[in-house]
Scaffold this motif. Structure first.
Motif, PDB file in Angstrom:
ATOM      1  N   GLU A   6       0.337  20.513  44.359  1.00  0.00           N
ATOM      2  CA  GLU A   6       1.532  21.606  44.196  1.00  0.00           C
ATOM      3  C   GLU A   6       2.762  21.254  44.708  1.00  0.00           C
ATOM      4  OE1 GLU A   6      -2.293  23.610  45.906  1.00  0.00           O
ATOM      5  OE2 GLU A   6      -1.158  21.702  46.479  1.00  0.00           O
ATOM      6  N   SER A   7       3.810  21.951  44.212  1.00  0.00           N
ATOM      7  CA  SER A   7       5.365  21.949  44.727  1.00  0.00           C
ATOM      8  C   SER A   7       5.951  22.865  44.271  1.00  0.00           C
ATOM      9  CB  SER A   7       5.650  20.629  43.736  1.00  0.00           C
ATOM     10  OG  SER A   7       5.622  20.717  42.497  1.00  0.00           O
ATOM     11  N   GLY A   8       7.117  22.928  44.825  1.00  0.00           N
ATOM     12  CA  GLY A   8       8.110  23.963  44.593  1.00  0.00           C
ATOM     13  C   GLY A   8       8.190  25.249  45.636  1.00  0.00           C
ATOM     14  N   GLY A   9       7.444  24.947  46.668  1.00  0.00           N
ATOM     15  CA  GLY A   9       7.432  26.022  47.702  1.00  0.00           C
ATOM     16  C   GLY A   9       8.700  25.688  48.638  1.00  0.00           C
ATOM     17  N   ARG A  10       9.279  26.831  49.129  1.00  0.00           N
ATOM     18  CA  ARG A  10      10.394  26.704  50.094  1.00  0.00           C
ATOM     19  C   ARG A  10      10.689  27.850  50.615  1.00  0.00           C
ATOM     20  NH1 ARG A  10      15.229  28.713  47.770  1.00  0.00           N
ATOM     21  NH2 ARG A  10      15.120  28.567  45.433  1.00  0.00           N
ATOM     22  N   LEU A  11      11.845  27.960  51.544  1.00  0.00           N
ATOM     23  CA  LEU A  11      12.390  29.123  51.967  1.00  0.00           C
ATOM     24  C   LEU A  11      13.395  29.980  51.038  1.00  0.00           C
ATOM     25  CD1 LEU A  11      12.811  30.923  54.568  1.00  0.00           C
ATOM     26  CD2 LEU A  11      14.940  29.365  55.196  1.00  0.00           C
ATOM     27  N   SER A  21       4.756  24.676  40.857  1.00  0.00           N
ATOM     28  CA  SER A  21       3.950  23.812  39.961  1.00  0.00           C
ATOM     29  C   SER A  21       2.712  23.151  40.548  1.00  0.00           C
ATOM     30  CB  SER A  21       4.858  22.650  39.524  1.00  0.00           C
ATOM     31  OG  SER A  21       6.050  23.209  38.709  1.00  0.00           O
ATOM     32  N   CYS A  22       1.775  23.121  39.807  1.00  0.00           N
ATOM     33  CA  CYS A  22       0.468  22.282  40.133  1.00  0.00           C
ATOM     34  C   CYS A  22       0.380  21.126  39.080  1.00  0.00           C
ATOM     35  CB  CYS A  22      -0.496  23.221  40.418  1.00  0.00           C
ATOM     36  SG  CYS A  22      -2.181  22.439  40.651  1.00  0.00           S
ATOM     37  N   ALA A  23       0.205  19.836  39.594  1.00  0.00           N
ATOM     38  CA  ALA A  23       0.129  18.924  38.382  1.00  0.00           C
ATOM     39  C   ALA A  23      -1.370  18.490  38.808  1.00  0.00           C
ATOM     40  CB  ALA A  23       0.800  17.619  38.672  1.00  0.00           C
ATOM     41  N   ALA A  24      -2.433  18.464  37.446  1.00  0.00           N
ATOM     42  CA  ALA A  24      -3.701  17.967  37.719  1.00  0.00           C
ATOM     43  C   ALA A  24      -3.793  16.670  37.078  1.00  0.00           C
ATOM     44  CB  ALA A  24      -4.549  18.974  37.058  1.00  0.00           C
ATOM     45  N   SER A  25      -5.022  15.929  37.708  1.00  0.00           N
ATOM     46  CA  SER A  25      -5.341  14.782  37.230  1.00  0.00           C
ATOM     47  C   SER A  25      -6.803  14.581  37.496  1.00  0.00           C
ATOM     48  CB  SER A  25      -4.550  13.590  37.546  1.00  0.00           C
ATOM     49  OG  SER A  25      -4.572  13.428  39.093  1.00  0.00           O
ATOM     50  N   GLY A  26      -7.432  13.579  36.438  1.00  0.00           N
ATOM     51  CA  GLY A  26      -8.659  13.311  36.776  1.00  0.00           C
ATOM     52  C   GLY A  26      -9.791  14.054  35.984  1.00  0.00           C
TER      53      GLY A  26
END
Length: 124
Positions: A6-11, A21-26
């Protein structure tokens, strides 16, 4: 195995917007149901939103309906959570989850894989 990042969290201030965003693999991404959950200390993980493999079926918690939008891009192996009109009560760690069986996308138990979480803090 599925890896989720996941990414994008902040104050952010109340009334503001964020996109997680959540990038998936596998695994083949289009074979996975995807969901977003959130958790604050000493509370159970709470369902926020989910989207089916095809993107046709979408679900929201009542608390975020009309403010949050989930979407997925199967070509980019990514699921998004657009959060608008944020409130202090939206403050939590947000987790992305992937479901191979995709039977019950509203329950944490319906998911086999979880990301590490991203912190969202909404100040009043």
């Amino acid at each position: 195995q599925v890896q989720l990042v996941e990414s994008g969290g902040r104050l952010v201030q109340a009334g503001g917007s964020l996109r997680l965003s959540c990038a998936a693999s596998g695994r083949t991404f289009s074979s996975l149901g995807m969901g977003w959950f959130r958790q604050i200390p000493a509370k159970e993980r709470e369902f926020v939103s989910a989207i089916s493999r095809s993107g046709i079926s979408i679900f929201y918690a009542d608390s975020v309906k009309g403010r949050f939008t989930i979407s997925r891009n199967n070509a980019k192996n990514t699921v998004y959570l657009q959060m608008n009109n944020l409130k202090p009560e939206d403050t939590a760690v947000y987790y992305c989850a992937a479901a191979e069986t995709a039977i019950n996308l509203r329950a944490p138990g319906g998911y086999e894989y979880w990301g590490q979480g991203t912190q969202v803090t909404v100040s009043s």
